[in-house]
Design an enzyme around this catalytic site. Structure first.
Site, PDB file in Angstrom:
ATOM      1  N   ASP A 253       0.860  -1.178   0.000  1.00 48.72           N
ATOM      2  CA  ASP A 253       0.000   0.000   0.000  1.00 48.72           C
ATOM      3  C   ASP A 253       0.901   1.234   0.000  1.00 48.72           C
ATOM      4  O   ASP A 253       2.083   1.158   0.366  1.00 48.72           O
ATOM      5  CB  ASP A 253      -0.888  -0.029   1.244  1.00 48.72           C
ATOM      6  CG  ASP A 253      -1.641   1.263   1.457  1.00 48.72           C
ATOM      7  OD1 ASP A 253      -2.316   1.718   0.508  1.00 48.72           O
ATOM      8  OD2 ASP A 253      -1.530   1.837   2.556  1.00 48.72           O
TER       9      ASP A 253
ATOM     10  N   ASP B 231      -2.420  -0.528   5.872  1.00 47.88           N
ATOM     11  CA  ASP B 231      -2.837   0.166   7.093  1.00 47.88           C
ATOM     12  C   ASP B 231      -4.328   0.456   7.178  1.00 47.88           C
ATOM     13  O   ASP B 231      -4.789   0.949   8.206  1.00 47.88           O
ATOM     14  CB  ASP B 231      -2.090   1.505   7.202  1.00 47.88           C
ATOM     15  CG  ASP B 231      -2.641   2.539   6.234  1.00 47.88           C
ATOM     16  OD1 ASP B 231      -3.074   3.617   6.688  1.00 47.88           O
ATOM     17  OD2 ASP B 231      -2.663   2.278   5.022  1.00 47.88           O
TER      18      ASP B 231
ATOM     19  N   ASP C  37      -0.277   5.125   0.855  1.00 49.89           N
ATOM     20  CA  ASP C  37      -0.570   6.078   1.927  1.00 49.89           C
ATOM     21  C   ASP C  37      -0.684   5.374   3.272  1.00 49.89           C
ATOM     22  O   ASP C  37      -1.436   4.411   3.425  1.00 49.89           O
ATOM     23  CB  ASP C  37      -1.863   6.826   1.611  1.00 49.89           C
ATOM     24  CG  ASP C  37      -1.732   7.677   0.364  1.00 49.89           C
ATOM     25  OD1 ASP C  37      -1.302   8.831   0.487  1.00 49.89           O
ATOM     26  OD2 ASP C  37      -2.034   7.175  -0.733  1.00 49.89           O
TER      27      ASP C  37
END
EC number: 3.6.1.-
Length: 272
Positions: A8, A212, A10
């Site tokens: 991922d 996240d 961000d």
């Protein structure tokens, strides 16, 4: 030894200032030297990610738009998934009880109805930006996803409205606490990674992944080794309590973990 690493962007690879740290870039290069396939799996647009790859001179596969597009190392489109036109029409034209701003994506870019300069801060690294349009005139046949950005509590209420209106005709997920996404049914990073691994002749067991947010859930839960960031959404930790938690993105925790994995693969890891 994992053969593919999926990241991922961000809240995971990117630091809070939305840049890639030097340690992270160095570690990604080390993975390539070990012939580990790199994949960036993000909600960001393919156009932006292709620009970033060129700037950092790394070969990587791209899963973009939270699984709506998959591109090869050469930029060839391997997979696409669009919202049905009737779903896009309903979401765009309905009067929702929300203060959130609405954002529409297709292969040509990112579109919204008014200037929101604060949102561009997340794109300082690439310079990618929205285009202002009359949302009601947006072509409906090629919309990849629609996002709403705003306060989390407001978005949670909006999620209920969207679910009541759409039923099972779309996939709703939070890509961040302040971003709710409307995606095609069955579309997520995990499903896109399945397509990619089949293309490469790999299995999901051959993969490691880092994330996240709730848009990382399917990907992290399906690979051989999934890792949750220390700064992750609490909902993600609750959904995948068996997965290890590493450090915070501000400390380039992915690089910290992978450096240990490369140099001391047989020793236990501590995020501190």
């Amino acid at each position: 030894m994992a053969r593919l690493a999926a990241f991922d962007m961000d809240g995971t690879l990117l630091m809070p200032d939305h840049h890639l740290g030097e340690k992270t870039l160095s570690t990604l290069a080390r993975l390539r030297e070990r012939d580990i396939t790199l994949t960036f799996a993000t909600g960001r647009h393919a156009l932006e990610m292709q620009h970033i790859l060129g700037a950092i001179s790394l070969d990587a596969y791209l899963i973009t738009g939270n699984g709506t597009r998959v591109h090869s190392l050469e930029g060839e489109l391997l997979h696409r998934d669009d919202l049905p036109a009737d779903v896009a029409e309903l979401v765009l034209y309905q009067q929702w009880d929300t203060r959130a701003s609405m954002h529409i994506f297709n292969d040509d870019g990112w579109f919204t109805g008014k200037e929101i300069p604060a949102l561009l801060q997340a794109f300082v690294y690439s310079g990618f930006r929205y285009q202002i349009i009359d949302v009601k005139k947006m072509p409906l046949g090629s919309v990849t996803k629609i996002c709403f950005c705003g306060d989390h509590d407001d978005l949670t209420r909006l999620q209920i409205q969207l679910h009541e209106a759409l039923g099972e005709r779309a996939h709703l997920c939070f890509s961040a606490t302040d971003c709710l996404e409307v995606l095609p049914v069955g579309c997520n990073k995990g499903a896109a990674l399945t397509v990619l691994t089949q293309h490469l002749g790999l299995s999901l067991r051959d993969c490691m992944a880092f994330g996240d947010a709730m848009n990382d859930r399917e990907m992290l839960g399906s690979v051989g080794s999934g890792f949750i960031m220390g700064n992750a959404m609490p909902q993600l930790r609750a959904e995948l309590p068996h997965l290890p938690v590493i450090g915070h993105c501000r400390n380039q925790a992915v690089s910290h973990y992978l450096t240990h994995w490369l140099d001391y693969p047989h020793l236990p890891y501590s995020p501190e």
